[in-house]
Design an enzyme around this catalytic site. Structure first.
Site, mmCIF file in Angstrom:
data_model
loop_
_atom_site.group_PDB
_atom_site.id
_atom_site.type_symbol
_atom_site.label_atom_id
_atom_site.label_comp_id
_atom_site.label_asym_id
_atom_site.label_seq_id
_atom_site.Cartn_x
_atom_site.Cartn_y
_atom_site.Cartn_z
ATOM 1 N N ASP A 1 0.821 -1.453 -0.170
ATOM 2 C CA ASP A 1 0.369 -0.130 0.227
ATOM 3 C C ASP A 1 1.190 1.363 0.024
ATOM 4 O O ASP A 1 1.832 1.198 0.237
ATOM 5 C CB ASP A 1 -1.191 0.342 1.297
HETATM 6 C C1 BGC Z 1 -4.679 3.116 0.206
HETATM 7 C C2 BGC Z 1 -5.103 2.579 -0.480
HETATM 8 C C3 BGC Z 1 -5.510 2.855 -2.424
HETATM 9 C C4 BGC Z 1 -3.798 3.563 -2.340
HETATM 10 C C5 BGC Z 1 -3.294 4.489 -3.671
HETATM 11 C C6 BGC Z 1 -3.390 4.007 0.116
HETATM 12 O O1 BGC Z 1 -3.641 5.237 0.783
HETATM 13 O O2 BGC Z 1 -4.893 2.379 1.452
HETATM 14 O O3 BGC Z 1 -6.256 1.636 -0.689
HETATM 15 O O4 BGC Z 1 -5.228 1.672 -2.923
HETATM 16 O O5 BGC Z 1 -3.483 4.722 -1.509
HETATM 17 O O6 BGC Z 1 -4.127 5.721 -3.228
#
Ligand code: BGC
Length: 707
Positions: free
Chosen positions: A260
């Site tokens: 993530d």
């Molecule tokens: C979130 C994810 C997301 C990623 C990319 C993160 O902060 O937890 O769900 O896909 O950002 O945008």
């Protein structure tokens, strides 16, 4: 792809595991050398070795970045573009929690198909969806992105979304690869506080929390994103048990894994890695392929491979997975794939897509209470009050490509249908209405109260401790009643709320965030053009103190047999019943449905038998409508405690007025099985309890024996 891999330098290979934002390719690198480039310790050479991009604005931008990159790429390996297309691209569908309230996975598949069709024209190749995090705590802001509390619902919805995005063939110009997230257990954040610690036993992990991701993987999703939280003290991004033992060995997943945002570097803050170099080592060893946003891999993997700390084989396997996805998407032949500015302009928000958004929205609202005031007669005059009386912000979190200003308000929709409200004005509490306003409100027969949470009160990093109606909104119901009017509450929110203070309303319609066509759908529901058919995917507690409260809890040694007359030393609260205010599976209709004549094809079955369960569903009118037949099982004696009652299957069906339909479910051994802590699927002989009905408070029961 192996031949290509052999031609790649160590530096080029490691680059494939780095994901950057398009900014790095669109910015003037000379001028931007400060900011993020310096923070990440990147230089131009490293930037131009990146394998994938996070987020992109439109087709023109994507094509510009891809061309600029490929001009510099020695081996002409195209960039992979990933983005968060969560519940629609420009046509916005209901938020995932609302989508789950449709109890119709075909509906989720349809949303994913439309979303992929639109997103693909802007050059998106992989979406960070579905989110399959099971959640039992409505304080957690991200429950809005989830499919709720049931492992079965989460699994069915996650699988349907994957099928809708990927469409059976990634090479098609309108297909997008799916990346399920956040692996694993992110929804169990302690206290519902986002990013907080998770402490789950392997038993709950395997039997409940992993189910959604497992079904997404089974449906063929090509990516898995790791979660921010730890499992067993080890952050998921570097958790070998999850990434190797569960994902690769138990589930046979051969797609790519991705961290993530910044979660590999965050292992330092978690206190398991000393520095970015150690984080890089731990990530690759554990089975993490792509690092999103941080730069541990690009800056440190090389030293580990050269020193022999890390076997080259691990790097090659990870890189191969990235290259294989690029190949399967057809990017080597056509690096821009579906990106096409002209097609983009005619595809996004196509009338068919907006029609789909309208139909889907109408299916996702849940009628929580109704004293018979709904549906409204168009001749009845209405006023609309409350903080969202003129709301157009109906898209909800994670709808970054959608436009609010194109969403009509309910007042506009009603006016266009010739039912102009006599009064519609925003206010945070009744006191804000002047005497003159009140005179106008008095002219209405019925008052619609648009209450709930602002759009940004749920979603990532938006947890709450008090999940009641914000501010002084609860004052609206007594205010309307004091005027001698009926109050109909239209709730917008991204999580189950505590609604004790407004139960006096004549009706409460849960409308979540229903997307681009929310107001049309709400108007349909209010006037009976659509008969409400949504069911709660998550229990609504009576108070925060009851959390977690969910439908498939385990038995205790001191069960509370009679909620109205609890014994002394039984499991209970002194100040509230154990049951939630609105249970999982609850949802009213304008029709009077009745479930009758439950029959089982046998009273005893063997492991390879199929048990047919049949029930009549009758619609006594006055409207035709959809209802959801829910089948729950309970295994009262097993080798470990099993939920007293757990949803194992369901079906949404349409029943005409005065029609009786015989609904048949066929249960096999899989429906009776559960996972042990090591992931194996087992079942235990003995009595199995069974309940069937279209509402949790109207279930017919029976039992059979598994020999
Ligand atoms: C979130 C994810 C997301 C990623 C990319 C993160 O902060 O937890 O769900 O896909 O950002 O945008």
């Amino acid at each position: 792809m192996k031949t290509l891999l052999e031609q790649m330098t160590l530096h080029e290979k490691i680059g494939q595991l780095m994901q950057l934002s398009p900014f790095f390719f669109l910015a003037d690198l000379e001028k931007e050398a400060a900011g993020p480039i310096r923070e990440l310790h990147l230089d131009e050479e490293k930037i131009y070795s990146a394998g994938s991009i996070l987020g992109i604005g439109n087709a023109a931008e994507m094509i510009a970045v891809q061309s600029k990159y490929l001009e510099r790429s020695r081996l002409k390996i195209p960039l992979l573009f990933m983005a968060d297309v969560i519940h629609g691209y420009k046509t916005i569908f209901p938020v995932p929690l609302a989508l789950a309230a449709s109890w119709n996975p075909d509906t989720a598949r349809r949303c994913a198909r439309v979303s992929a069709t639109e997103a693909a024209t802007s050059g998106i190749h992989m979406t960070f969806s579905p989110m399959a995090d099971l959640v039992r705590d409505p304080r957690w802001g991200r429950c809005v992105e989830s499919f709720g509390e049931s492992p079965l619902l989460s699994g069915r919805f996650a699988a349907a979304m994957v099928e809708g995005y990927q469409n059976g063939d990634l090479k098609r110009s309108d297909s997008v690869a799916a990346c399920v997230k956040h692996f694993a257990g992110y929804g169990a954040a302690e206290g519902g506080r986002d990013y907080n610690t998770v402490d789950l036993s392997r038993q709950s992990l395997q039997s409940a929390y992993l189910e959604g991701y497992r079904q997404a993987v089974k449906a063929g999703c090509r990516g898995v994103m790791t979660a921010f939280n730890p499992i067993e003290g080890i952050p998921c991004t570097v958790n070998r048990y999850l990434l190797r033992d569960v994902l690769r060995t138990q589930w046979g997943f051969d797609g790519l894994t991705i961290s993530d945002y910044d979660s590999l570097a965050e292992t330092i803050a978690h206190g398991v890695a000393e520095d970015p170099s150690q984080a890089a080592l731990m990530g690759l060893e554990a089975g993490l392929d792509i690092e999103m946003a941080s730069s541990c891999y690009i800056n440190h993997l090389e030293e580990h491979i050269r020193s022999g700390n890390l076997p080259l084989k691990l790097l090659d396997e990870a890189v191969l997975r990235v290259l294989t996805l690029k190949q399967d998407l057809g990017l080597f032949d056509n690096p821009n794939k579906g990106a096409d500015a002209l097609r983009e302009s005619t595809t996004v928000q196509h009338p068919d897509h907006l029609r789909a958004a309208h139909e889907v929205a109408a299916e996702c609202a849940v009628l929580l209470t109704n004293d018979g005031t709904l549906p409204l007669n168009p001749a009845v005059s209405v006023a609309i009050l409350g903080p969202y009386a003129l709301a157009v912000k109906t898209n909800g979190p994670w709808s970054w490509h959608g436009y609010h200003d194109e969403n009509p308000s309910l007042a506009e929709v009603l006016t266009a249908r010739g039912i102009s409200p006599v009064f519609a004005k925003i206010a945070g509490c009744p006191e804000e209405y002047s005497d003159h306003d009140i005179d106008r409100i008095r002219k209405a027969d019925v008052v619609l109260l648009a209450l709930g949470e602002p759009e940004n009160w749920s979603g990532e990093a938006h947890s709450r401790t008090d999940i009641g109606l914000p501010g002084r909104q609860a004052e609206f119901v007594p205010f309307v009643r004091s005027l001698g009017k009926k109050a109909i509450v239209l709730l917008q929110n991204g999580r189950p709320l505590v609604l004790e203070e407004i139960l006096d309303a004549s009706a409460i319609l849960e409308t979540w965030f229903l997307g681009s066509r929310a107001s049309e759908a709400i108007a349909d529901l209010l006037y009976g053009v659509t008969n409400p058919s949504g069911r709660l995917p998550m229990s609504f507690p009576r108070s925060v103190g009851q959390i977690p409260v969910y439908h498939d809890a385990l038995p205790t040694g001191r069960p509370n047999q009679n909620e109205n007359h609890p014994g002394e030393y039984v499991t209970k609260y002194l100040d509230a019943p154990n049951s939630p205010r609105f249970a999982f599976g609850h949802g009213l209709s304008y029709s009077r449905f009745e479930v009758r004549n439950l029959s089982l094809s046998a009273s005893k079955i063997r492991k390879d038998d199929v048990l047919a369960v049949e029930v009549d569903i009758i619609n006594h009118g006055p409207l035709a409508g959809d209802t959801v037949i829910q089948l729950y099982l309970g295994d009262p004696v097993a080798r470990i405690s099993r939920p007293v009652r757990q949803l194992v299957t369901f079906r949404k069906i349409h029943v005409a007025v005065n029609e009786t339909l015989r609904v048949r479910f066929e249960l096999d051994i899989h429906d009776l099985s559960y996972r042990l802590a090591d992931g194996t699927l087992v079942c235990d002989p003995g009595r199995i309890n069974l309940w069937v009905g279209d509402s949790p408070d109207r279930l017919l029961s029976s039992a059979f024996v598994l020999e």
